[in-house]
Design a protein around this motif. Structure first.
Motif, PDB file in Angstrom:
ATOM      1  N   THR A 327     -14.715  -0.356   2.576  1.00 29.25           N
ATOM      2  CA  THR A 327     -16.122  -0.278   2.200  1.00 29.25           C
ATOM      3  C   THR A 327     -17.023  -0.178   3.430  1.00 29.25           C
ATOM      4  N   PRO A 328     -18.241   0.351   3.254  1.00 24.06           N
ATOM      5  CA  PRO A 328     -19.195   0.359   4.367  1.00 24.06           C
ATOM      6  C   PRO A 328     -19.551  -1.038   4.849  1.00 24.06           C
ATOM      7  N   ALA A 329     -19.345  -2.041   4.009  1.00 18.66           N
ATOM      8  CA  ALA A 329     -19.632  -3.416   4.404  1.00 18.66           C
ATOM      9  C   ALA A 329     -18.538  -4.016   5.264  1.00 18.66           C
ATOM     10  N   GLY A 330     -17.423  -3.300   5.424  1.00 16.95           N
ATOM     11  CA  GLY A 330     -16.387  -3.764   6.336  1.00 16.95           C
ATOM     12  C   GLY A 330     -15.263  -4.537   5.702  1.00 16.95           C
ATOM     13  N   THR A 331     -14.912  -4.222   4.461  1.00 16.05           N
ATOM     14  CA  THR A 331     -13.806  -4.882   3.777  1.00 16.05           C
ATOM     15  C   THR A 331     -12.710  -3.874   3.460  1.00 16.05           C
ATOM     16  N   VAL A 332     -11.471  -4.280   3.680  1.00 16.94           N
ATOM     17  CA  VAL A 332     -10.301  -3.470   3.335  1.00 16.94           C
ATOM     18  C   VAL A 332      -9.529  -4.221   2.264  1.00 16.94           C
ATOM     19  N   ALA A 333      -9.291  -3.574   1.116  1.00 12.47           N
ATOM     20  CA  ALA A 333      -8.618  -4.260   0.019  1.00 12.47           C
ATOM     21  C   ALA A 333      -7.918  -3.249  -0.872  1.00 12.47           C
ATOM     22  N   PRO A 334      -6.847  -3.669  -1.557  1.00 11.57           N
ATOM     23  CA  PRO A 334      -6.199  -2.770  -2.511  1.00 11.57           C
ATOM     24  C   PRO A 334      -7.126  -2.464  -3.674  1.00 11.57           C
ATOM     25  N   PHE A 335      -7.160  -1.193  -4.081  1.00 14.43           N
ATOM     26  CA  PHE A 335      -7.869  -0.814  -5.298  1.00 14.43           C
ATOM     27  C   PHE A 335      -6.898  -0.668  -6.459  1.00 14.43           C
ATOM     28  N   LEU A 336      -5.709  -0.095  -6.197  1.00 11.54           N
ATOM     29  CA  LEU A 336      -4.688   0.009  -7.230  1.00 11.54           C
ATOM     30  C   LEU A 336      -3.322  -0.054  -6.577  1.00 11.54           C
ATOM     31  N   ARG A 337      -2.319  -0.326  -7.395  1.00  7.18           N
ATOM     32  CA  ARG A 337      -0.932  -0.377  -6.916  1.00  7.18           C
ATOM     33  C   ARG A 337      -0.023   0.225  -7.976  1.00  7.18           C
ATOM     34  N   ILE A 338       0.945   1.036  -7.533  1.00  7.78           N
ATOM     35  CA  ILE A 338       1.943   1.597  -8.439  1.00  7.78           C
ATOM     36  C   ILE A 338       3.213   0.760  -8.313  1.00  7.78           C
ATOM     37  N   ASP A 339       3.633   0.181  -9.400  1.00  7.21           N
ATOM     38  CA  ASP A 339       4.832  -0.650  -9.400  1.00  7.21           C
ATOM     39  C   ASP A 339       6.078   0.185  -9.689  1.00  7.21           C
ATOM     40  N   GLY A 340       7.211  -0.242  -9.117  1.00 10.65           N
ATOM     41  CA  GLY A 340       8.503   0.339  -9.450  1.00 10.65           C
ATOM     42  C   GLY A 340       8.749   1.725  -8.907  1.00 10.65           C
ATOM     43  N   GLN A 341       7.988   2.131  -7.869  1.00 14.82           N
ATOM     44  CA  GLN A 341       8.158   3.483  -7.317  1.00 14.82           C
ATOM     45  C   GLN A 341       8.186   3.432  -5.787  1.00 14.82           C
ATOM     46  N   SER A 342       8.955   2.516  -5.240  1.00 16.59           N
ATOM     47  CA  SER A 342       8.960   2.291  -3.798  1.00 16.59           C
ATOM     48  C   SER A 342       9.564   3.448  -3.004  1.00 16.59           C
ATOM     49  N   SER A 343      10.268   4.358  -3.677  1.00 17.15           N
ATOM     50  CA  SER A 343      10.832   5.512  -2.978  1.00 17.15           C
ATOM     51  C   SER A 343       9.922   6.734  -3.047  1.00 17.15           C
ATOM     52  N   SER A 344       8.668   6.513  -3.399  1.00 13.47           N
ATOM     53  CA  SER A 344       7.715   7.599  -3.525  1.00 13.47           C
ATOM     54  C   SER A 344       6.584   7.414  -2.522  1.00 13.47           C
ATOM     55  N   GLU A 345       5.524   8.184  -2.688  1.00 13.99           N
ATOM     56  CA  GLU A 345       4.301   8.042  -1.908  1.00 13.99           C
ATOM     57  C   GLU A 345       3.142   8.486  -2.775  1.00 13.99           C
ATOM     58  N   ILE A 346       1.955   7.966  -2.489  1.00 16.84           N
ATOM     59  CA  ILE A 346       0.768   8.336  -3.247  1.00 16.84           C
ATOM     60  C   ILE A 346       0.081   9.498  -2.545  1.00 16.84           C
ATOM     61  N   THR A 347      -0.284  10.510  -3.322  1.00 16.26           N
ATOM     62  CA  THR A 347      -0.838  11.739  -2.756  1.00 16.26           C
ATOM     63  C   THR A 347      -2.041  12.206  -3.565  1.00 16.26           C
ATOM     64  N   GLY A 348      -2.847  13.074  -2.947  1.00 14.02           N
ATOM     65  CA  GLY A 348      -3.860  13.836  -3.646  1.00 14.02           C
ATOM     66  C   GLY A 348      -5.019  13.105  -4.274  1.00 14.02           C
ATOM     67  N   PRO A 349      -5.493  11.955  -3.731  1.00 10.36           N
ATOM     68  CA  PRO A 349      -6.621  11.290  -4.383  1.00 10.36           C
ATOM     69  C   PRO A 349      -7.875  12.165  -4.347  1.00 10.36           C
ATOM     70  N   ALA A 350      -8.553  12.264  -5.486  1.00  7.24           N
ATOM     71  CA  ALA A 350      -9.776  13.071  -5.580  1.00  7.24           C
ATOM     72  C   ALA A 350     -10.576  12.611  -6.787  1.00  7.24           C
ATOM     73  N   GLN A 363       4.341  11.185  -5.671  1.00 10.67           N
ATOM     74  CA  GLN A 363       5.035  12.440  -5.395  1.00 10.67           C
ATOM     75  C   GLN A 363       6.454  12.491  -5.946  1.00 10.67           C
ATOM     76  N   ARG A 364       7.151  11.376  -5.927  1.00  8.82           N
ATOM     77  CA  ARG A 364       8.538  11.357  -6.392  1.00  8.82           C
ATOM     78  C   ARG A 364       8.757  10.407  -7.567  1.00  8.82           C
ATOM     79  N   GLY A 365       7.706   9.788  -8.055  1.00 10.02           N
ATOM     80  CA  GLY A 365       7.767   8.972  -9.256  1.00 10.02           C
ATOM     81  C   GLY A 365       8.817   7.890  -9.230  1.00 10.02           C
ATOM     82  N   THR A 366       9.349   7.576 -10.399  1.00  8.61           N
ATOM     83  CA  THR A 366      10.341   6.505 -10.508  1.00  8.61           C
ATOM     84  C   THR A 366      11.718   6.942 -10.047  1.00  8.61           C
ATOM     85  N   SER A 367      11.956   8.263 -10.000  1.00 10.22           N
ATOM     86  CA  SER A 367      13.290   8.765  -9.659  1.00 10.22           C
ATOM     87  C   SER A 367      13.536   8.820  -8.158  1.00 10.22           C
ATOM     88  N   GLY A 368      12.471   8.864  -7.367  1.00  7.13           N
ATOM     89  CA  GLY A 368      12.629   9.040  -5.928  1.00  7.13           C
ATOM     90  C   GLY A 368      12.950  10.463  -5.537  1.00  7.13           C
TER      91      GLY A 368
END
Length: 384
Positions: A327-350, A363-368
């Motif tokens: 935030t512009p106020a200087g805080t870093v915090a999680p907004f969302l989390r994807i569970d059960g997909q540790s072999s993937s990555e989050i892409t394309g936020p818009a 990108q690779r979902g639950t299958s990796g």
């Protein structure tokens, strides 16, 4: 992109992450940001889609790799990566790259209600299309993340044929961000000793010709910067990053976002978010996970976008599969989390044009696997 094999866990010093509200105001960094409560509150337990969200927000799946999109005949692509939204009358379009070979990009069309009314291909027969960037004249720049890769300009409506933009240089492209004030496009390079570039079109709105430049600066994490022309944007026999003495090196350039005379971009090798102040020609660290005492809320930094409130939303490749808000106020915090997909990555936020919906992919979902990609929509009371 290549999967990161490790995340930095070293803690250096006792400072917190450096991202103060002063960065938005263009003043000197005075009060570094710190992990803390986010503007949307704590995450609730994961929903039926495996997405943990703050109260008031909901998620839905809008596309899956290898499956028909809704009631359309179009099959969604593998390995969805960089994305952007475009106003389409009273509805909107979300475009998404395919980080496979052959790659390309596809699009989803939405009615004002959010119903999916169409899906189609906008770019074909390219390689490892990773991130890219939305252009003010309503085109999509799709970047090839391969050695001496190209930038392709595509039509989100799928009407005009896509065009390869050779003048924008041949290197391991990642993301692109347009600056209509200076009539420049900023480009990141996904190399461990990569550079940050800008392209100055001969005519704004026409990317067929222009000058490719590289950012020059010292080795420090803050200071002043300049630009120097790249003699041979084709990068052969000497790669573009090695053609200009004094070119500033960055460890794995990833996402890039422009707003209000600032450019923010991320580097995956050192888990940093950088800021260029284009009015003062200075650069500094906006976030560095190694400066956080204890567990950093944001690791594996990757794609980045911004909201109308001035918040940055940074997606993780690895980490705990979060999209974090800075935030512009200087805080870093999680907004969302994807569970059960540790072999993937989050892409394309818009964000949708009205700012009420956030699109992104696993990108690779639950299958990796690249064939397991999932594209999501989150709706809720985003700050404006």
């Amino acid at each position: 992109m290549e999967r990161r094999t490790f995340l930095r866990t070293a803690v250096i010093g006792t400072s917190t992450a450096a991202f103060g509200g002063s960065l938005w105001r263009g003043a000197a960094l005075a009060d570094p940001a710190r992990p803390g409560p986010g503007p949307y509150g704590t995450l609730r337990p994961a929903d039926a889609n495996g997405i943990a969200l703050p109260g008031g927000f909901t998620s839905r799946v809008v596309a899956r790799s290898g499956q028909k999109v809704g009631s359309t005949p179009y099959t969604w692509h593998d390995a969805p990566d960089g994305g952007a939204c475009y106003a389409d009358g009273t509805g909107w379009i979300y475009v998404s790259n395919a980080e496979v070979t052959p790659g390309g990009a596809g699009a989803l069309r939405f009615a004002p209600t959010g119903a999916i009314t169409g899906a189609y291909r906008i770019l074909s027969d390219t390689r490892q299309n990773c991130a890219g960037g939305r252009k003010p004249w309503n085109t999509w720049l799709s970047c090839e993340e391969v050695s001496r890769g190209y930038v392709h300009e595509a039509d989100p409506w799928g009407t005009a044929p896509a065009v390869r933009r050779d003048a924008m240089g041949r290197f391991k492209h990642e993301a692109a961000a347009a600056d209509p004030v200076r009539e420049a496009v900023y480009l990141t390079e996904d190399e461990s000793n990569g550079c940050l570039y800008r392209f100055l079109p001969t005519t704004w709105g026409d990317l067929s010709s222009g000058r490719l430049q590289v950012l020059t600066a010292g080795a420090a994490v803050s200071g002043s910067f300049g630009w120097a022309d790249v003699p041979d944007p084709g990068g052969s026999p000497t790669v573009t990053r090695d053609q200009v003495p004094g070119a500033k090196r960055f460890d794995g350039g990833e996402g890039c976002h422009y707003a209000d005379d600032k450019v923010w971009f991320t580097t995956k090798g050192d888990n940093r978010v950088w800021q260029l102040n284009l009015t003062s020609d200075t650069y500094e660290l906006a976030y560095d996970d190694s400066l956080v005492s204890g567990g950093a809320p944001l690791t594996g930094v990757d794609n980045v976008t911004g909201s109308s409130s001035g918040d940055l939303f940074v997606a993780e490749d690895g980490g705990t599969m979060d999209i974090c808000v800075i935030t512009p106020a200087g805080t870093v915090a999680p907004f969302l989390r994807i569970d059960g997909q540790s072999s993937s990555e989050i892409t394309g936020p818009a964000f949708s044009p009205d700012g009420s919906r956030l699109y992104f992919s696993s990108q690779r979902g639950t299958s990796g696997s690249s064939s397991g990609g999932i594209t999501y929509e989150v709706t809720g009371p985003f700050r404006t």
